[in-house]
Write a protein that holds these residues in place. Structure first.
Motif, short mmCIF file in Angstrom:
data_model
loop_
_atom_site.label_atom_id
_atom_site.label_comp_id
_atom_site.label_asym_id
_atom_site.label_seq_id
_atom_site.Cartn_x
_atom_site.Cartn_y
_atom_site.Cartn_z
N LEU A 280 0.83 -1.21 0.00
CA LEU A 280 0.00 0.00 0.00
C LEU A 280 0.86 1.26 0.00
CD1 LEU A 280 -2.92 1.13 0.21
CD2 LEU A 280 -2.65 1.09 2.68
N ASN A 281 1.91 1.27 0.82
CA ASN A 281 2.82 2.42 0.88
C ASN A 281 3.46 2.69 -0.48
OD1 ASN A 281 2.26 2.63 3.58
ND2 ASN A 281 4.23 1.87 4.28
N LEU A 282 3.92 1.62 -1.13
CA LEU A 282 4.60 1.78 -2.42
C LEU A 282 3.65 2.21 -3.53
CD1 LEU A 282 6.96 -1.33 -2.26
CD2 LEU A 282 7.66 1.06 -2.14
N VAL A 283 2.44 1.64 -3.54
CA VAL A 283 1.47 2.01 -4.57
C VAL A 283 1.02 3.47 -4.40
CG1 VAL A 283 -0.80 1.51 -5.56
CG2 VAL A 283 0.69 -0.36 -4.89
N LYS A 284 0.79 3.88 -3.15
CA LYS A 284 0.41 5.27 -2.89
C LYS A 284 1.53 6.22 -3.31
CE LYS A 284 -1.68 6.51 0.89
NZ LYS A 284 -1.97 6.63 2.34
N ASN A 285 2.77 5.85 -3.02
CA ASN A 285 3.91 6.68 -3.45
C ASN A 285 3.95 6.80 -4.97
OD1 ASN A 285 4.79 7.16 -0.88
ND2 ASN A 285 6.46 5.69 -0.92
N ALA A 286 3.69 5.67 -5.67
CA ALA A 286 3.72 5.67 -7.13
C ALA A 286 2.64 6.59 -7.70
CB ALA A 286 3.56 4.25 -7.65
N ILE A 287 1.45 6.52 -7.12
CA ILE A 287 0.34 7.37 -7.59
C ILE A 287 0.65 8.84 -7.31
CG2 ILE A 287 -2.11 7.93 -7.26
CD1 ILE A 287 -2.55 4.95 -6.61
#
Length: 379
Positions: A280-287
């Motif tokens: 979740l942390n990585l996907v949010k950072n990517a977005i």
């Protein structure tokens, strides 16, 4: 080292030879472009000084062949384990000797002295080959030992910093968070009783309080180790789709397309909550890093190593080499606000699962976060 080696060659009968290519090979394997260029120019230039034009041409050809071969394998060499590195460096040293000896044979052929080359006997060339192999292996061994020690020292320093930060965060985060919650509540209550012209200021104050809460949450995640983790086997397909469902609305708000290509029937044995939090942390950072384009989640399974690869690919602004090198260090962030602790927490979460997190990025071409975890694929 190369110049000294050429200046004091080994003389065997009428044949002179040296180990000037050993430093160049080591330089090409472990140093940057400028250093390689300087070393190559020095070797070729000094060859011209010693033997005039024909010797410098010979040196140029050998240098180009060696550098091209090493550049082709350099990236993989530095991302492999020690056993494979030993095999690689052994092969490189043998290939180096054969290139050098072939160039020498061609040199004597050009000088119409090829008979002199063959008259030296097999023992001399065997000794040259062994010397090249041992020279390159010893240099590589000492450099690898130094690099390993530097990594260990850096890990110790990072651990000390983490302990200090954890103690500091644990002592103040809760004390700050409770009054902030009360302040936010009273501001919201006040909003209904004040003039509408003042609502903008109240909304701004609430937004700033929310940002402060996020920063404190980062500190709390860093300070408080996860308790009572539940290790169990689960299908990552389901877990990843749950994460996608959570961030879909955020992607929609930003106008980002969220794609996924998830291989089926892949299982891992870790704490599901820890796994989902890290993703979740990585996907949010990517977005967050992407203003226009898409974010993709791609998974694959390697049967040979029993490893699962999860890639989170964005088409954002990307990062340069310097930014990549400091990723995951505290207080390093590309966001307008924040502490830079979110990614540090993610590194810790993935490390606690026995995984590995790396990043690949190019400026204006996006970033790829690569997670490697032990897992299995079931029928």
């Amino acid at each position: 080292m190369s110049i000294l080696s050429m200046n004091f060659p080994i003389i065997s009968g009428e044949i002179q030879w040296n180990l000037s290519w050993v430093p160049l090979v080591i330089c090409a394997l472990y140093m940057g472009g400028k250093s390689i260029l300087i070393c190559g120019v020095l070797v070729i230039g000094y060859s011209y000084y010693l033997g005039k034009f024909i010797l410098s041409v010979n040196a140029l050809v050998v240098a180009l062949i060696l550098l091209i071969l090493i550049m082709l394998i350099k990236k993989k060499y530095h991302h492999t384990n020690n056993n494979k590195k030993f095999i690689a460096i052994l092969c490189i040293s043998i290939v180096t000797f054969f290139i050098v000896i072939t160039a020498s044979e061609l040199h004597y052929l050009y000088m119409n002295q090829v008979d002199l080359f063959y008259q030296q006997g097999f023992e001399l060339y065997l000794l040259m080959g062994v010397t090249y192999v041992i020279g390159i292996l010893i240099n590589a061994y000492f450099i690898e030992s130094i690099l390993s020690n530097l990594k260990l020292v850096e890990q110790v320093h990072n651990a000390e910093k983490m302990n200090m930060m954890s103690e500091l965060a644990a002592s103040i985060a809760h004390e700050i968070q409770n009054p902030l919650t009360a302040v936010r509540g009273f501001i919201q209550l006040t909003k209904v009783k004040v003039d509408k012209d003042l609502h903008h200021y109240i909304d701004t104050a609430i937004d700033e309080l929310d940002k402060t809460e996020l920063i404190i949450s980062d500190y709390l995640n860093l300070a408080i180790p996860k308790q009572n983790s539940e290790m169990k086997e689960f299908n990552i397909n389901k877990a990843l789709k749950e994460v996608i469902l959570l961030v879909q609305s955020y992607a929609n708000i930003k106008g980002i397309k969220l794609d996924h290509f998830i291989e089926k029937n892949i299982y891992i044995t870790v704490d599901p909550i820890t796994f989902k939090q890290a993703i979740l942390n990585l996907v949010k950072n990517a977005i967050t890093a992407t203003d226009d384009g898409s974010v993709k989640i791609v998974t694959s399974y390697c049967k040979k190593t029993d490893k699962i690869n999860i890639k989170i690919i964005d088409t954002g602004a990307g990062m340069d080499t310097e930014q990549l090198q400091i990723l995951g260090k505290p207080y390093i962030t590309t966001k307008t606000y924040g502490t830079g602790l979110g990614l540090l927490v993610t590194f810790r979460l993935i490390d606690s699962m026995g995984g590995n997190l790396t990043f690949e990025s190019s400026v204006n071409k996006g970033t790829t976060a690569c997670i490697e975890l032990k897992g299995i694929k079931k029928p």
